[in-house]
Design a protein around this motif. Structure first.
Motif, PDB file in Angstrom:
ATOM      1  N   HIS A 282     -43.290 108.177 -19.668  1.00 22.96           N
ATOM      2  CA  HIS A 282     -43.019 107.267 -20.745  1.00 22.96           C
ATOM      3  C   HIS A 282     -41.858 107.797 -21.654  1.00 22.96           C
ATOM      4  O   HIS A 282     -41.141 108.860 -21.364  1.00 22.96           O
TER       5      HIS A 282
ATOM      6  N   LEU B  58     -51.929 116.572 -29.767  1.00 20.11           N
ATOM      7  CA  LEU B  58     -52.188 116.037 -28.410  1.00 20.11           C
ATOM      8  C   LEU B  58     -52.925 117.040 -27.794  1.00 20.11           C
ATOM      9  O   LEU B  58     -52.561 118.081 -27.026  1.00 20.11           O
TER      10      LEU B  58
ATOM     11  N   HIS C 212     -40.351 111.530 -19.856  1.00 17.41           N
ATOM     12  CA  HIS C 212     -41.596 112.796 -19.651  1.00 17.41           C
ATOM     13  C   HIS C 212     -42.643 112.480 -19.366  1.00 17.41           C
ATOM     14  O   HIS C 212     -42.979 111.509 -19.276  1.00 17.41           O
TER      15      HIS C 212
ATOM     16  N   ALA D 258     -46.725 114.916 -18.152  1.00 19.41           N
ATOM     17  CA  ALA D 258     -47.335 116.065 -18.144  1.00 19.41           C
ATOM     18  C   ALA D 258     -48.305 116.166 -17.074  1.00 19.41           C
ATOM     19  O   ALA D 258     -49.024 114.989 -16.813  1.00 19.41           O
TER      20      ALA D 258
ATOM     21  N   THR E 108     -50.353 112.725 -18.296  1.00 21.52           N
ATOM     22  CA  THR E 108     -49.696 112.169 -19.258  1.00 21.52           C
ATOM     23  C   THR E 108     -48.730 111.257 -18.515  1.00 21.52           C
ATOM     24  O   THR E 108     -47.754 111.963 -17.953  1.00 21.52           O
TER      25      THR E 108
ATOM     26  N   MET F 109     -44.313 119.955 -20.383  1.00 24.35           N
ATOM     27  CA  MET F 109     -44.146 118.570 -19.908  1.00 24.35           C
ATOM     28  C   MET F 109     -43.113 118.908 -18.636  1.00 24.35           C
ATOM     29  O   MET F 109     -42.183 120.004 -18.707  1.00 24.35           O
TER      30      MET F 109
ATOM     31  N   ARG G 152     -56.317 122.297 -23.768  1.00 22.07           N
ATOM     32  CA  ARG G 152     -54.892 122.495 -24.010  1.00 22.07           C
ATOM     33  C   ARG G 152     -54.383 121.624 -25.293  1.00 22.07           C
ATOM     34  O   ARG G 152     -54.040 120.660 -25.551  1.00 22.07           O
TER      35      ARG G 152
ATOM     36  N   TRP H  89     -42.844 120.267 -29.386  1.00 21.01           N
ATOM     37  CA  TRP H  89     -44.168 120.245 -28.905  1.00 21.01           C
ATOM     38  C   TRP H  89     -44.625 121.625 -28.921  1.00 21.01           C
ATOM     39  O   TRP H  89     -43.975 122.278 -28.199  1.00 21.01           O
TER      40      TRP H  89
END
Ligand code: SIN
Ligand code: NI
Length: 279
Positions: free
Chosen positions: A133, A121, A219, A221, A130, A163, A230, A150
């Motif tokens: 979801h 990602l 969560h 971001a 983000t 996140m 990133r 992650w």
């Protein structure tokens, strides 16, 4: 056609199969809040070795190759490339690492875990937020024992951050048919407010640090306002012994045909696409 690879590392890439001890407080945090943070899971030399390999494979296999401004909200959030350990076999040393698998098993409190898939990602310079979801929206797995690791492959500064989690939301299960979109963002923001869920983030991260979150965790971001990529790699695990959901939802049909190909609803989720990574 799919070529199977050894779980062990190929050529110059480091093996990361040494188990690490997970602090009891971290396990407790994951159980109560649905998320946890394990810093320095990879050493700098290990991240340095895998970063270029993952980077190259991500650019090659990203789903959406259009320029940022032509993509929808989901597409603007990141360049996304999935199943890299099978598409680029050198990445198997990362995604099937026993060191990571043991952390997943310890946090879930289960004997063994299988990999569901991995996913890069990469939030590009100027990439969008983000949306809120739930990951398990997409996964036809009949269990609550699912977890995502992650890991940033670069240092993530405070203005980008990691996140944000709605603590405790992992216990709420399926919260409705909301694929990642402006609609999921709006619906889950409202639910978070109405339920008074506490929002928490581990903030800035160093390359090789990790967060872990449960499949039903809400969560999101922040966008990437910097000029730097990133680069994040994720690996999703589920408890060994899990069955395919007997009645997969509409949002789970795609995954059923990809990751669980050959496994019928109600059958064990297993096979060469979903190898046991711990023990
Ligand atoms: C992100 O990397 O921005 C989101 C990761 C996730 O949804 O699991
Ligand atoms: Ni997610």
């Amino acid at each position: 056609m799919c070529h199977m690879t050894e779980a062990t590392t190929v050529d110059d890439l480091p093996a990361m199969d040494d188990p690490i001890w997970v602090e009891a407080a971290t396990i407790e945090e994951f159980r109560t809040k649905g998320h946890a943070c394990v810093r320095s899971l990879c050493r700098p030399d290990e991240v340095d070795a895998y970063r270029p390999v993952i980077h190259e494979a991500t650019l090659e296999h990203a789903w959406d190759q259009r320029p940022l401004e032509e993509r929808d909200t989901y597409g603007k959030a990141f360049l996304q490339a999935t199943n890299l350990w099978r598409r680029a076999p050198r990445i198997a040393g990362f995604s099937l690492a026993k060191r990571f698998g043991k952390v997943a098993a310890d946090l879930l409190g289960v004997e063994g875990v299988r990999i569901y898939h991995d996913q890069a990602l990469f939030k590009e310079a100027g990439g969008g937020a983000t949306p809120w979801h739930q990951d398990q929206h997409y996964w036809p797995l009949d269990t609550e024992s699912t977890i995502t690791m992650w890991m940033p492959l670069v240092d993530v500064p405070p203005e980008v951050g990691s996140m944000t989690f709605a603590s405790g939301s992992h216990r709420l299960g399926y919260l409705g048919n909301y694929p990642i979109s402006d609609e999921s963002e709006a619906a889950f923001r409202t639910m978070i407010d109405e339920r008074g869920l506490a929002l928490e983030t581990y903030g800035a991260m160093a390359a090789g640090d990790t967060t872990w979150h449960a499949g039903w965790m809400l969560h999101s971001a922040a966008p990437n306002p910097t000029g730097n990529l990133r680069a994040v790699m994720t690996v999703i695990y589920f408890a060994d012994g899990t069955r395919v959901s007997p009645e997969p939802t509409e949002g789970q049909q795609l995954d059923l045909s990809i990751w669980l190909k050959g496994c019928e609803p109600g059958e064990l989720a297993a096979g060469h696409r979903l190898p046991l990574v711990w023990p």
